[in-house]
Design a protein around this motif. Structure first.
Motif, mmCIF file in Angstrom:
data_model
loop_
_atom_site.group_PDB
_atom_site.id
_atom_site.type_symbol
_atom_site.label_atom_id
_atom_site.label_comp_id
_atom_site.label_asym_id
_atom_site.label_seq_id
_atom_site.Cartn_x
_atom_site.Cartn_y
_atom_site.Cartn_z
ATOM 1 N N THR A 233 74.958 33.342 -36.983
ATOM 2 C CA THR A 233 73.259 33.479 -36.810
ATOM 3 C C THR A 233 73.101 34.515 -35.800
ATOM 4 O OG1 THR A 233 73.805 31.476 -37.492
ATOM 5 C CG2 THR A 233 71.507 32.460 -36.345
ATOM 6 N N ILE A 234 73.066 36.175 -36.822
ATOM 7 C CA ILE A 234 72.763 37.527 -36.347
ATOM 8 C C ILE A 234 70.520 36.943 -36.279
ATOM 9 C CG2 ILE A 234 72.216 39.655 -35.435
ATOM 10 C CD1 ILE A 234 75.412 38.827 -36.452
ATOM 11 N N ALA A 235 69.554 37.380 -35.279
ATOM 12 C CA ALA A 235 68.490 37.457 -35.192
ATOM 13 C C ALA A 235 67.993 38.040 -34.077
ATOM 14 C CB ALA A 235 67.428 36.262 -35.315
ATOM 15 N N VAL A 236 66.755 38.368 -34.156
ATOM 16 C CA VAL A 236 65.726 39.008 -32.852
ATOM 17 C C VAL A 236 65.449 38.078 -32.629
ATOM 18 C CG1 VAL A 236 63.971 40.617 -32.548
ATOM 19 C CG2 VAL A 236 65.667 41.453 -34.627
ATOM 20 N N LYS A 237 65.318 38.173 -31.227
ATOM 21 C CA LYS A 237 65.073 37.554 -30.306
ATOM 22 C C LYS A 237 63.607 37.977 -30.203
ATOM 23 C CE LYS A 237 65.371 34.198 -26.862
ATOM 24 N NZ LYS A 237 65.583 33.237 -26.666
ATOM 25 N N LYS A 238 61.767 37.245 -30.237
ATOM 26 C CA LYS A 238 60.995 38.045 -30.311
ATOM 27 C C LYS A 238 60.329 37.389 -28.169
ATOM 28 C CE LYS A 238 59.989 38.441 -33.764
ATOM 29 N NZ LYS A 238 59.430 40.088 -35.184
ATOM 30 N N PRO A 239 59.957 38.498 -27.742
ATOM 31 C CA PRO A 239 60.104 38.172 -26.171
ATOM 32 C C PRO A 239 58.793 36.986 -26.447
ATOM 33 C CG PRO A 239 59.204 39.998 -27.046
ATOM 34 C CD PRO A 239 59.944 39.501 -27.877
ATOM 35 N N LYS A 240 59.006 36.195 -25.326
ATOM 36 C CA LYS A 240 57.612 35.493 -25.037
ATOM 37 C C LYS A 240 56.077 35.860 -25.131
ATOM 38 C CE LYS A 240 60.469 31.733 -24.341
ATOM 39 N NZ LYS A 240 61.504 30.085 -22.645
ATOM 40 N N ALA A 241 55.161 35.548 -25.159
ATOM 41 C CA ALA A 241 53.790 35.915 -25.205
ATOM 42 C C ALA A 241 53.923 35.991 -23.499
ATOM 43 C CB ALA A 241 53.306 34.930 -25.440
ATOM 44 N N SER A 242 52.929 36.502 -22.976
ATOM 45 C CA SER A 242 53.369 36.477 -20.966
ATOM 46 C C SER A 242 51.651 35.620 -21.341
ATOM 47 C CB SER A 242 52.874 38.255 -20.701
ATOM 48 O OG SER A 242 53.820 38.313 -20.722
ATOM 49 N N PRO A 243 51.580 35.132 -20.332
ATOM 50 C CA PRO A 243 50.580 34.742 -20.199
ATOM 51 C C PRO A 243 49.403 35.588 -19.792
ATOM 52 C CG PRO A 243 51.527 34.327 -18.231
ATOM 53 C CD PRO A 243 52.455 34.297 -18.892
ATOM 54 N N PRO A 244 47.930 35.575 -19.476
ATOM 55 C CA PRO A 244 47.138 36.323 -19.961
ATOM 56 C C PRO A 244 46.972 36.250 -18.208
ATOM 57 C CG PRO A 244 45.904 34.163 -20.888
ATOM 58 C CD PRO A 244 47.554 33.932 -20.907
ATOM 59 N N ALA A 245 46.921 37.592 -18.345
ATOM 60 C CA ALA A 245 46.707 38.336 -16.815
ATOM 61 C C ALA A 245 44.723 37.524 -16.377
ATOM 62 C CB ALA A 245 46.120 39.687 -16.630
ATOM 63 N N SER A 246 45.191 36.918 -14.925
ATOM 64 C CA SER A 246 43.830 36.067 -14.956
ATOM 65 C C SER A 246 42.629 36.568 -14.162
ATOM 66 C CB SER A 246 43.829 35.477 -13.314
ATOM 67 O OG SER A 246 44.748 35.678 -12.310
ATOM 68 N N LYS A 247 41.445 37.172 -14.879
ATOM 69 C CA LYS A 247 40.577 37.567 -14.572
ATOM 70 C C LYS A 247 39.651 36.929 -12.842
ATOM 71 C CE LYS A 247 39.201 38.289 -19.106
ATOM 72 N NZ LYS A 247 37.991 37.910 -19.773
ATOM 73 N N THR A 248 39.831 38.520 -12.042
ATOM 74 C CA THR A 248 39.445 38.210 -10.983
ATOM 75 C C THR A 248 38.196 39.210 -10.701
ATOM 76 O OG1 THR A 248 39.950 39.756 -9.476
ATOM 77 C CG2 THR A 248 41.188 37.586 -9.669
ATOM 78 N N THR A 249 36.687 38.051 -10.326
ATOM 79 C CA THR A 249 35.873 38.643 -10.542
ATOM 80 C C THR A 249 35.363 38.945 -8.532
ATOM 81 O OG1 THR A 249 34.316 36.732 -10.431
ATOM 82 C CG2 THR A 249 34.820 37.748 -12.185
ATOM 83 N N ALA A 250 34.500 40.258 -8.023
ATOM 84 C CA ALA A 250 34.262 40.453 -7.120
ATOM 85 C C ALA A 250 33.276 39.825 -6.693
ATOM 86 C CB ALA A 250 34.534 42.057 -6.745
ATOM 87 N N THR A 251 32.943 39.410 -5.804
ATOM 88 C CA THR A 251 32.189 38.823 -5.396
ATOM 89 C C THR A 251 30.746 39.491 -3.910
ATOM 90 O OG1 THR A 251 33.211 36.887 -4.322
ATOM 91 C CG2 THR A 251 32.457 36.647 -6.121
ATOM 92 N N SER A 252 30.121 39.403 -3.808
ATOM 93 C CA SER A 252 29.185 40.315 -2.625
ATOM 94 C C SER A 252 28.666 39.048 -2.362
ATOM 95 C CB SER A 252 27.930 40.989 -3.912
ATOM 96 O OG SER A 252 27.156 40.126 -4.161
ATOM 97 N N SER A 253 28.999 39.829 -0.996
ATOM 98 C CA SER A 253 28.940 38.504 0.269
ATOM 99 C C SER A 253 27.375 38.784 0.809
ATOM 100 C CB SER A 253 29.153 39.162 1.615
ATOM 101 O OG SER A 253 30.952 38.851 1.446
#
Length: 107
Positions: free
Chosen positions: A87-107
Protein backbone atom coordinates in the motif's frame (compact mmCIF):
# COMPACT_ATOMS: atom_id res chain seq x y z
CA UNK A 1 9.39 -17.59 -12.61
CA UNK A 2 6.48 -16.37 -10.54
CA UNK A 3 2.84 -17.18 -11.10
CA UNK A 4 1.25 -15.68 -14.20
CA UNK A 5 -1.00 -12.66 -13.81
CA UNK A 6 -4.50 -13.59 -14.94
CA UNK A 7 -6.53 -10.71 -16.37
CA UNK A 8 -10.25 -11.13 -17.04
CA UNK A 9 -11.20 -9.16 -20.17
CA UNK A 10 -14.88 -9.65 -20.87
CA UNK A 11 -15.36 -13.38 -21.26
CA UNK A 12 -11.65 -14.06 -21.79
CA UNK A 13 -9.01 -14.93 -19.20
CA UNK A 14 -5.59 -13.82 -20.36
CA UNK A 15 -2.36 -14.91 -18.69
CA UNK A 16 0.67 -12.60 -18.55
CA UNK A 17 4.21 -13.27 -17.34
CA UNK A 18 5.48 -9.81 -16.45
CA UNK A 19 8.18 -8.73 -14.04
CA UNK A 20 9.91 -5.53 -12.93
CA UNK A 21 12.24 -5.58 -15.94
CA UNK A 22 9.24 -5.72 -18.30
CA UNK A 23 7.64 -2.81 -16.45
CA UNK A 24 10.80 -0.71 -16.60
CA UNK A 25 11.10 -1.35 -20.33
CA UNK A 26 7.44 -0.34 -20.78
CA UNK A 27 8.06 2.98 -19.02
CA UNK A 28 11.27 3.65 -20.89
CA UNK A 29 9.55 3.14 -24.25
CA UNK A 30 6.89 5.80 -23.57
CA UNK A 31 7.23 9.15 -25.25
CA UNK A 32 5.18 12.34 -24.90
CA UNK A 33 3.30 11.45 -28.09
CA UNK A 34 3.03 7.65 -27.71
CA UNK A 35 1.54 5.75 -24.80
CA UNK A 36 -0.55 3.15 -26.64
CA UNK A 37 2.33 1.63 -28.64
CA UNK A 38 4.48 0.92 -25.57
CA UNK A 39 1.42 -0.42 -23.69
CA UNK A 40 0.68 -2.77 -26.59
CA UNK A 41 4.33 -3.88 -26.74
CA UNK A 42 4.27 -4.52 -22.96
CA UNK A 43 1.10 -6.61 -23.23
CA UNK A 44 2.17 -8.54 -26.31
CA UNK A 45 5.68 -9.18 -24.91
CA UNK A 46 4.38 -10.56 -21.63
CA UNK A 47 1.25 -12.45 -22.72
CA UNK A 48 1.41 -16.21 -22.34
CA UNK A 49 1.51 -17.96 -25.73
CA UNK A 50 -1.76 -19.75 -24.92
CA UNK A 51 -3.47 -16.35 -24.46
CA UNK A 52 -1.95 -14.53 -27.45
CA UNK A 53 -4.83 -15.25 -29.84
CA UNK A 54 -7.37 -13.96 -27.29
CA UNK A 55 -5.34 -10.85 -26.58
CA UNK A 56 -5.24 -10.07 -30.28
CA UNK A 57 -8.98 -10.68 -30.54
CA UNK A 58 -9.93 -8.26 -27.73
CA UNK A 59 -7.19 -5.65 -28.11
CA UNK A 60 -6.67 -5.20 -31.87
CA UNK A 61 -8.93 -3.57 -34.46
CA UNK A 62 -9.76 -5.25 -37.76
CA UNK A 63 -6.78 -3.34 -39.19
CA UNK A 64 -4.54 -4.90 -36.50
CA UNK A 65 -4.05 -1.61 -34.66
CA UNK A 66 -4.19 -1.59 -30.85
CA UNK A 67 -7.44 -0.40 -29.28
CA UNK A 68 -5.92 2.25 -27.01
CA UNK A 69 -8.47 2.21 -24.20
CA UNK A 70 -8.45 -1.57 -23.87
CA UNK A 71 -4.68 -1.93 -24.18
CA UNK A 72 -4.04 0.77 -21.57
CA UNK A 73 -6.55 -0.82 -19.17
CA UNK A 74 -4.94 -4.25 -19.53
CA UNK A 75 -1.47 -2.80 -19.01
CA UNK A 76 -2.69 -0.90 -15.93
CA UNK A 77 -4.10 -4.08 -14.37
CA UNK A 78 -0.84 -5.93 -14.98
CA UNK A 79 1.19 -3.07 -13.48
CA UNK A 80 -1.08 -2.88 -10.45
CA UNK A 81 -0.67 -6.60 -9.89
CA UNK A 82 3.12 -6.32 -10.18
CA UNK A 83 3.00 -3.96 -7.19
CA UNK A 84 1.55 -6.75 -5.07
CA UNK A 85 -0.12 -5.98 -1.77
CA UNK A 86 2.07 -3.01 -1.00
CA UNK A 87 0.00 0.00 0.00
CA UNK A 88 1.38 3.35 -1.04
CA UNK A 89 -0.47 6.48 -0.03
CA UNK A 90 0.17 10.13 0.66
CA UNK A 91 0.26 10.85 4.35
CA UNK A 92 -1.75 13.96 5.07
CA UNK A 93 -0.23 16.20 7.73
CA UNK A 94 -2.23 16.49 10.90
CA UNK A 95 -3.93 19.80 11.30
CA UNK A 96 -2.08 22.10 13.64
CA UNK A 97 -4.04 23.33 16.61
CA UNK A 98 -5.16 26.88 16.05
CA UNK A 99 -2.73 29.44 17.38
CA UNK A 100 -3.97 30.82 20.66
CA UNK A 101 -5.02 34.38 20.46
CA UNK A 102 -3.58 36.56 23.11
CA UNK A 103 -4.85 39.98 23.65
CA UNK A 104 -2.91 42.72 25.22
CA UNK A 105 -4.56 44.25 28.23
CA UNK A 106 -3.89 47.70 29.33
CA UNK A 107 -3.07 48.37 32.91
Amino acid sequence: MSEPIIVQVGEYELAFNADDEDFNRYLNEQTPSDKVGPAWNFCSRTVDEASREWLNKVALTENLKPKGVIVLQIAAVIVQELGGDLTIAVKKPKASPPASKTTATSS
